[in-house]
Design a protein around this motif. Sequence first.
Motif, PDB file in Angstrom:
ATOM      1  N   GLU A 142       0.850  -1.177   0.000  1.00 35.62           N
ATOM      2  CA  GLU A 142       0.000   0.000   0.000  1.00 35.62           C
ATOM      3  C   GLU A 142       0.892   1.235   0.000  1.00 35.62           C
ATOM      4  N   MET A 143       0.629   2.154  -0.904  1.00 41.56           N
ATOM      5  CA  MET A 143       1.416   3.379  -1.007  1.00 41.56           C
ATOM      6  C   MET A 143       0.525   4.580  -0.698  1.00 41.56           C
ATOM      7  N   ASP A 144       1.085   5.525   0.018  1.00 42.92           N
ATOM      8  CA  ASP A 144       0.331   6.701   0.435  1.00 42.92           C
ATOM      9  C   ASP A 144       0.501   7.817  -0.589  1.00 42.92           C
ATOM     10  N   TYR A 145      -0.633   8.372  -1.045  1.00 45.10           N
ATOM     11  CA  TYR A 145      -0.603   9.488  -1.989  1.00 45.10           C
ATOM     12  C   TYR A 145      -0.317  10.784  -1.245  1.00 45.10           C
ATOM     13  N   LYS A 146       0.506  11.624  -1.843  1.00 43.20           N
ATOM     14  CA  LYS A 146       0.733  12.963  -1.302  1.00 43.20           C
ATOM     15  C   LYS A 146       1.364  13.828  -2.383  1.00 43.20           C
ATOM     16  N   LYS A 147       1.438  15.115  -2.103  1.00 46.32           N
ATOM     17  CA  LYS A 147       2.188  16.038  -2.952  1.00 46.32           C
ATOM     18  C   LYS A 147       3.458  16.411  -2.212  1.00 46.32           C
ATOM     19  N   ASP A 148       4.573  16.299  -2.901  1.00 48.32           N
ATOM     20  CA  ASP A 148       5.860  16.539  -2.247  1.00 48.32           C
ATOM     21  C   ASP A 148       6.856  17.013  -3.294  1.00 48.32           C
ATOM     22  N   SER A 149       7.899  17.694  -2.846  1.00 47.24           N
ATOM     23  CA  SER A 149       8.943  18.171  -3.751  1.00 47.24           C
ATOM     24  C   SER A 149      10.198  17.308  -3.670  1.00 47.24           C
ATOM     25  N   VAL A 150      10.164  16.257  -2.846  1.00 45.67           N
ATOM     26  CA  VAL A 150      11.286  15.319  -2.737  1.00 45.67           C
ATOM     27  C   VAL A 150      10.942  14.059  -3.526  1.00 45.67           C
ATOM     28  N   VAL A 151      11.859  13.613  -4.390  1.00 44.31           N
ATOM     29  CA  VAL A 151      11.604  12.452  -5.250  1.00 44.31           C
ATOM     30  C   VAL A 151      12.819  11.527  -5.238  1.00 44.31           C
ATOM     31  N   HIS A 152      12.552  10.218  -5.198  1.00 45.98           N
ATOM     32  CA  HIS A 152      13.623   9.213  -5.224  1.00 45.98           C
ATOM     33  C   HIS A 152      13.603   8.366  -6.491  1.00 45.98           C
ATOM     34  N   SER A 153      12.538   8.442  -7.258  1.00 49.47           N
ATOM     35  CA  SER A 153      12.416   7.638  -8.480  1.00 49.47           C
ATOM     36  C   SER A 153      12.762   8.494  -9.698  1.00 49.47           C
ATOM     37  N   ILE A 154      12.933   7.831 -10.833  1.00 49.11           N
ATOM     38  CA  ILE A 154      12.974   8.556 -12.101  1.00 49.11           C
ATOM     39  C   ILE A 154      11.678   9.336 -12.226  1.00 49.11           C
ATOM     40  N   PHE A 155      11.771  10.607 -12.640  1.00 50.60           N
ATOM     41  CA  PHE A 155      10.573  11.456 -12.623  1.00 50.60           C
ATOM     42  C   PHE A 155      10.457  12.255 -13.910  1.00 50.60           C
ATOM     43  N   SER A 156       9.244  12.712 -14.185  1.00 58.35           N
ATOM     44  CA  SER A 156       8.977  13.486 -15.399  1.00 58.35           C
ATOM     45  C   SER A 156       9.452  14.924 -15.209  1.00 58.35           C
ATOM     46  N   TYR A 157       9.933  15.489 -16.292  1.00 54.59           N
ATOM     47  CA  TYR A 157      10.492  16.849 -16.276  1.00 54.59           C
ATOM     48  C   TYR A 157       9.610  17.760 -17.122  1.00 54.59           C
ATOM     49  N   THR A 158       9.309  18.932 -16.585  1.00 56.77           N
ATOM     50  CA  THR A 158       8.566  19.939 -17.335  1.00 56.77           C
ATOM     51  C   THR A 158       9.422  21.186 -17.491  1.00 56.77           C
ATOM     52  N   GLU A 159       9.157  21.942 -18.540  1.00 56.55           N
ATOM     53  CA  GLU A 159       9.953  23.131 -18.856  1.00 56.55           C
ATOM     54  C   GLU A 159       9.943  24.096 -17.679  1.00 56.55           C
ATOM     55  N   GLY A 160      11.116  24.563 -17.296  1.00 56.25           N
ATOM     56  CA  GLY A 160      11.242  25.493 -16.190  1.00 56.25           C
ATOM     57  C   GLY A 160      11.467  24.839 -14.844  1.00 56.25           C
ATOM     58  N   MET A 161      11.340  23.521 -14.770  1.00 54.25           N
ATOM     59  CA  MET A 161      11.573  22.827 -13.504  1.00 54.25           C
ATOM     60  C   MET A 161      13.037  22.939 -13.108  1.00 54.25           C
ATOM     61  N   LYS A 162      13.268  23.196 -11.835  1.00 50.21           N
ATOM     62  CA  LYS A 162      14.630  23.225 -11.303  1.00 50.21           C
ATOM     63  C   LYS A 162      14.712  22.243 -10.146  1.00 50.21           C
ATOM     64  N   TYR A 163      15.904  21.730  -9.912  1.00 51.35           N
ATOM     65  CA  TYR A 163      16.074  20.778  -8.830  1.00 51.35           C
ATOM     66  C   TYR A 163      17.508  20.809  -8.319  1.00 51.35           C
ATOM     67  N   THR A 164      17.665  20.377  -7.085  1.00 46.80           N
ATOM     68  CA  THR A 164      18.981  20.097  -6.521  1.00 46.80           C
ATOM     69  C   THR A 164      18.993  18.618  -6.138  1.00 46.80           C
ATOM     70  N   HIS A 165      20.174  18.059  -6.006  1.00 47.46           N
ATOM     71  CA  HIS A 165      20.261  16.637  -5.685  1.00 47.46           C
ATOM     72  C   HIS A 165      21.517  16.367  -4.871  1.00 47.46           C
TER      73      HIS A 165
END
Length: 231
Positions: A142-165
């Motif tokens: 069972e996985m819990d749905y939420k909105k978050d800015s931290v990601v551990h999986s391969i993720f989709s990129y949209t124009e203008g998105m910025k990230y640190t890692h």
Amino acid sequence: MEAVRFIAEGLINSFRIPQTSVFQLTYLAPTKTQIAGLLANIMGKNEEGYYNLLNDIKVGIVPLYIESIFNDAWTFKKWKPAGAGRDILQREKIYRGKFLIYISAEESVLEDIFKFLRYPSRIPSLGMDDEMVLIRDIKKIEMDYKKDSVVHSIFSYTEGMKYTHHPIENGLQVLFPPRIITTNLNFNREVIPRKPVDFVQIVEFLGFEFMLNESKEIYFDREYSYNIEMI
């Protein structure tokens, strides 16, 4: 959300980037279309079943380990109106790759996937037909749905998105820095050969945690403490 999670581990695998030809580059992890191919194969499905499955599932992917990437070269015969010849083809291949894969779907589809992951009807392969993988640690979770800015999986990129890692604490000696690359999610089945459609840009990597400048719809795996985007 209910999901099936498993580890796919291979000795040598290649996930060809379709825009490459004579020198065929590899993704760092299998794509959604390739994972659907793995599932369709072990479930004994035909081509129609593969495309139905591709529409039915969403996939999350965390590359866990890659020992190295090497180039494999071979010659092949060319047949032309002007006469035969030979050419050289090179392909990037992943040596000892291990991937954590999440599948979500409607309950009946997910139940079938879970059953055939445990008792496959054909030998599992991922990438090219002869690139076999071990499938292990198969679980329904069972996985819990939420909105978050931290990601551990391969993720989709949209124009203008910025990230640190930054590297995650898992003892990995081999790290692959993030790169933005395009992959397809489906095919036009009305033409032969099948034409890729519905493209998405993804950020792929090995061994990092990401902090984005925006929130994503993600699912939380309590056991691993991973935030996963399902694509």
